[in-house]
Design an enzyme around this catalytic site. Structure first.
Site, short mmCIF file in Angstrom:
data_model
loop_
_atom_site.label_atom_id
_atom_site.label_comp_id
_atom_site.label_asym_id
_atom_site.label_seq_id
_atom_site.Cartn_x
_atom_site.Cartn_y
_atom_site.Cartn_z
CG ASP A 125 44.79 9.90 -34.86
OD1 ASP A 125 43.87 9.68 -34.93
OD2 ASP A 125 45.64 10.72 -34.28
NE ARG A 127 46.27 14.66 -34.48
CZ ARG A 127 45.62 14.99 -33.33
NH1 ARG A 127 44.48 14.41 -33.25
NH2 ARG A 127 46.27 15.90 -32.42
CE1 TYR A 163 56.15 15.25 -37.16
CE2 TYR A 163 56.18 17.57 -38.37
CZ TYR A 163 56.07 16.75 -37.19
OH TYR A 163 56.16 17.35 -35.91
CG ASP A 200 49.84 13.14 -31.60
OD1 ASP A 200 49.68 13.84 -30.70
OD2 ASP A 200 49.14 13.38 -32.95
#
Length: 215
Positions: free
Chosen positions: A83, A176, A69, A41
């Site tokens: 987010d 997310r 991540y 993203d």
């Protein structure tokens, strides 16, 4: 880092789309074929794998690789995008301090295989239209859940209202959504504030080039 098989590792900067990176490299390197193996993203940073020429045939192989991540999660608020880009849609009304022990317990429960519903603001296609376009237009739609696997959910650090978590996940997992669901389980809501992809399979962001190296 450019490998013999023409696999290029890029550390994607903040507010760049994955397509922005591909366009830059296409203009600078002029390959016959180019593509990326796993979208990030715009608000996420970190490792983006670019495949050049004959390496584009290995797209499916790279898509299957485990991804790691580091996620910064803010508790007490929910947004419509899950987010920091979205609008606040819910706010916890009471005072709270994040309970580290309770948070670690909930993170243990995240590990394993599960059905995950993508965020409403996502690139998933519904009858040829992107979910985020439908969401922005205020249209009602249903997103089908899909099977994902979380291999690790490790608390790295925490404050009174935020936490930094390392997730190791299968392809197609939305961090997310993990953040959003974690906030619901904690009873105070949450959204993903920052996200950085550290590894994809054996490929490390520490070995990646910056986009400035090509500009």
């Amino acid at each position: 880092m450019l490998h013999k098989e023409k696999v290029l590792l890029i550390d994607k900067p903040l507010n760049w789309t994955s397509a922005d990176v591909v366009r830059l490299l296409k203009r600078k390197l002029k390959p016959r074929k180019i593509g990326h193996a796993g979208t990030l993203d715009p608000r996420a940073t970190g490792l983006l794998i670019i495949l050049l020429d004959e390496a584009t045939k290995r797209f499916a192989e790279f898509q299957k690789l485990l991804k790691v991540y580091e996620a910064e999660i803010e508790f007490g608020l929910e947004t419509d995008t899950y987010d920091s880009e979205g609008q606040i849609v819910a706010e916890y009304s009471g005072d709270f301090l994040l309970d580290k022990n309770n948070l670690e317990k909930e993170l243990k429960g995240v590990v394993g295989k599960r059905q995950q519903t993508p965020p409403p603001f996502s690139a998933v296609k519904i009858k040829g239209q992107r979910a985020y376009d439908l969401a922005r237009a205020g249209k009602d739609f249903v997103l089908e859940p899909k099977m994902i696997e979380v291999y690790e959910a490790c608390l790295l650090e925490s404050t009174a209202r935020s936490a930094k978590v390392r997730f190791a996940v299968s392809s197609g997992t939305y961090i997310r959504s993990l953040a959003h669901d974690l906030g619901r389980k904690m009873g105070v809501g949450a959204y993903l504030k920052n996200l950085r992809r550290i590894t994809i399979g054996d490929y490390q962001v520490a070995d990646a080039k910056k986009v400035e190296d090509f500009e």
